[in-house]
Design a protein around this motif. Structure first.
Motif, PDB file in Angstrom:
ATOM      1  N   PRO A   1       0.793  -1.231   0.000  1.00  0.00           N
ATOM      2  CA  PRO A   1       0.000   0.000   0.000  1.00  0.00           C
ATOM      3  C   PRO A   1       0.825   1.280   0.000  1.00  0.00           C
ATOM      4  O   PRO A   1       1.735   1.454   0.820  1.00  0.00           O
ATOM      5  N   ARG A   2       0.483   2.181  -0.870  1.00  0.00           N
ATOM      6  CA  ARG A   2       1.121   3.500  -0.878  1.00  0.00           C
ATOM      7  C   ARG A   2       0.796   4.268   0.398  1.00  0.00           C
ATOM      8  O   ARG A   2       1.538   5.171   0.798  1.00  0.00           O
ATOM      9  N   ALA A   3      -0.324   3.884   1.039  1.00  0.00           N
ATOM     10  CA  ALA A   3      -0.708   4.531   2.296  1.00  0.00           C
ATOM     11  C   ALA A   3       0.303   4.300   3.413  1.00  0.00           C
ATOM     12  O   ALA A   3       0.270   4.980   4.437  1.00  0.00           O
ATOM     13  N   LEU A   4       1.235   3.356   3.223  1.00  0.00           N
ATOM     14  CA  LEU A   4       2.273   3.118   4.227  1.00  0.00           C
ATOM     15  C   LEU A   4       3.441   4.091   4.101  1.00  0.00           C
ATOM     16  O   LEU A   4       4.393   4.005   4.882  1.00  0.00           O
ATOM     17  N   SER A   5       3.375   4.994   3.148  1.00  0.00           N
ATOM     18  CA  SER A   5       4.447   5.974   2.969  1.00  0.00           C
ATOM     19  C   SER A   5       4.686   6.743   4.257  1.00  0.00           C
ATOM     20  O   SER A   5       3.764   7.365   4.809  1.00  0.00           O
ATOM     21  N   SER A   6       5.914   6.673   4.761  1.00  0.00           N
ATOM     22  CA  SER A   6       6.317   7.330   6.013  1.00  0.00           C
ATOM     23  C   SER A   6       5.436   6.935   7.197  1.00  0.00           C
ATOM     24  O   SER A   6       5.356   7.669   8.191  1.00  0.00           O
ATOM     25  N   ARG A   7       4.793   5.758   7.102  1.00  0.00           N
ATOM     26  CA  ARG A   7       3.955   5.274   8.205  1.00  0.00           C
ATOM     27  C   ARG A   7       4.254   3.817   8.559  1.00  0.00           C
ATOM     28  O   ARG A   7       4.111   3.418   9.713  1.00  0.00           O
ATOM     29  N   GLY A   8       4.608   3.018   7.563  1.00  0.00           N
ATOM     30  CA  GLY A   8       4.848   1.607   7.804  1.00  0.00           C
ATOM     31  C   GLY A   8       6.239   1.342   8.354  1.00  0.00           C
ATOM     32  O   GLY A   8       7.086   2.239   8.470  1.00  0.00           O
ATOM     33  N   GLU A   9       6.470   0.078   8.680  1.00  0.00           N
ATOM     34  CA  GLU A   9       7.763  -0.356   9.192  1.00  0.00           C
ATOM     35  C   GLU A   9       8.154  -1.681   8.555  1.00  0.00           C
ATOM     36  O   GLU A   9       7.297  -2.426   8.058  1.00  0.00           O
ATOM     37  N   VAL A  10       9.445  -1.991   8.594  1.00  0.00           N
ATOM     38  CA  VAL A  10       9.966  -3.283   8.165  1.00  0.00           C
ATOM     39  C   VAL A  10      10.958  -3.765   9.216  1.00  0.00           C
ATOM     40  O   VAL A  10      11.395  -2.992  10.084  1.00  0.00           O
ATOM     41  N   LEU A  11      11.309  -5.034   9.135  1.00  0.00           N
ATOM     42  CA  LEU A  11      12.340  -5.594  10.003  1.00  0.00           C
ATOM     43  C   LEU A  11      13.608  -5.807   9.192  1.00  0.00           C
ATOM     44  O   LEU A  11      13.579  -6.438   8.126  1.00  0.00           O
ATOM     45  N   VAL A  12      14.709  -5.283   9.704  1.00  0.00           N
ATOM     46  CA  VAL A  12      16.031  -5.479   9.094  1.00  0.00           C
ATOM     47  C   VAL A  12      17.002  -5.819  10.215  1.00  0.00           C
ATOM     48  O   VAL A  12      17.142  -5.048  11.177  1.00  0.00           O
TER      49      VAL A  12
END
Length: 389
Positions: free
Chosen positions: A303-314
């Protein structure tokens, strides 16, 4: 002029290249089997596993085949083409097509041995005519509208409809069902109201002296939180895949997420303080920082809605998505002191080093529901399967 001949190895080469893509979905078939067993035990009745919308993004045919192998009683799909795809893949368990039908679809449904949702007197007549023309009886489920206002005869008007179906010379009634509109709200009185309307409609079979077909009402929410809706059969959809209908509600059962989504770092750079990242320059670091690029975007259904809102694990750390998500890529900030190398694993949904990002977490960050996150993951993303029989 004839088209150029296709090289005999072209399909194999295309498949090999497709499988090399670093972004991929992994589906745990053992988790699916576990969830089916858990839900069946909780409900105490047979299960119609809902596999519409590419099995909620998990893969229609592999999931359908696996569920059949582990003993599911029935499958539910939305459209004719989904049922046909399962039949052509060798799936033989009863399959109900739950969507509305029209015109020539009735004949196709009958010829592929698919159970048909009959949602009105007109649809009943359509199916009867198709069955008579084929000289083959149709297997149908009657759809009653108890409050969804989507398809189906209103419960208050169900008498003549049920009477006509019972008297049909060409239709065998295999079930009667409705759909719960607010079962993901455990405190809502709407579900109890829908149940009472449905049972009142079903009582017409007793008044007619006709055998009661299989009654089914409970979707995932009904199965989890409203035991009175279990009746003769339950229809879990999203819960079958180990995801909750509402991100705010914890699961009352030990279900296991079946899907994980992972990718890899394809680029790493230091972004100086004050240099905006991605389209529109909507995010700018306030210190020199390290940014990675991940090869998945809204063209894959992320989703583009995750722009500057979502997270990932690294490397076991949650890292924020920064800037606008692009069609094929996005960027994440690993901080001034963060470390990552090209080809490091990036988890978008799933677990890494004891930490997890759930589908429900992604949905909450995107301001949507888990269903939409799953079904939007499109076929550009390769799927691989673990476990199974």
């Amino acid at each position: 002029m004839s088209p150029p001949a296709r090289h005999p190895d072209a399909e194999r080469v295309t498949a090999d290249v497709f499988q090399q893509r670093p972004t991929r979905i992994r589906v745990d078939l053992d988790a699916l089997a576990h969830n089916l067993k858990t839900l069946r035990a909780h409900a105490g009745v047979p299960v119609m596993a809902v596999v519409k919308a590419n099995a909620y993004g998990h893969g229609l045919v592999p999931v359908g085949r696996h569920l059949q192998a582990v003993g599911v009683e029935q499958l539910g799909v939305a459209f004719l083409e989904e049922g046909v795809a399962l039949r052509q893949a060798g799936v033989t368990v009863p399959i109900l097509v739950m969507g509305g039908i029209f015109g020539p679809q009735a004949s196709e449904l009958i010829q592929h041995d698919l159970m048909i949702t009959v949602s009105s007197l007109d649809k009943l007549r359509l199916v009867e005519a198709a069955a008579e023309a084929l000289g083959r009886r149709a297997q149908v489920h009657l759809k009653i509208d108890t409050g969804m206002e989507r398809i189906g005869v209103h419960a208050r008007n169900a008498g003549p409809f049920i009477e006509a179906a019972v008297a049909s010379a060409w239709c065998d009634i295999r079930g009667i069902y409705s759909h719960l509109a607010r079962a993901d709200e455990p405190d809502s009185p709407a579900t109890a109201q829908q149940l009472e309307r449905f049972l009142d409609a079903c009582a017409h079979f007793e008044r007619l002296g006709a055998p009661m077909p299989q009654r089914h009402l409970a979707n995932s929410g009904g199965l989890l939180w409203f035991p009175r809706t279990h009746l003769d059969l339950v229809r879990p959809g999203i819960a079958l895949y180990g995801v909750m209908p509402d991100p705010a509600l914890p699961s009352p059962l030990p279900l296991r997420p079946a899907l994980s989504l992972r990718s890899q770092v394809v680029y790493f750079k230091v972004v100086p303080k004050g240099h905006p990242v991605s389209y529109g320059g909507t995010w700018t670091p306030d210190v020199d920082t390290r940014v990675i690029t991940v090869p998945i975007g809204y063209g894959d259904g992320w989703p583009r809605a995750l722009s500057s809102r979502g997270e990932v694990l690294v490397r076991g750390h949650r890292r924020p998505i920064v800037g606008r998500i692009c069609m094929d890529q996005f960027m994440a900030d690993i901080g001034p002191d963060g470390s990552a190398w090209n080809e490091d694993e990036v988890i978008l949904i799933g677990e890494q080093d004891g930490h997890a990002i759930r589908c429900e977490d992604v949905a909450a960050a995107a301001g949507t529901i888990p269903y939409e996150i799953l079904v939007n993951l499109n076929l550009r993303i390769p799927r691989e399967y673990t476990g199974g029989v």
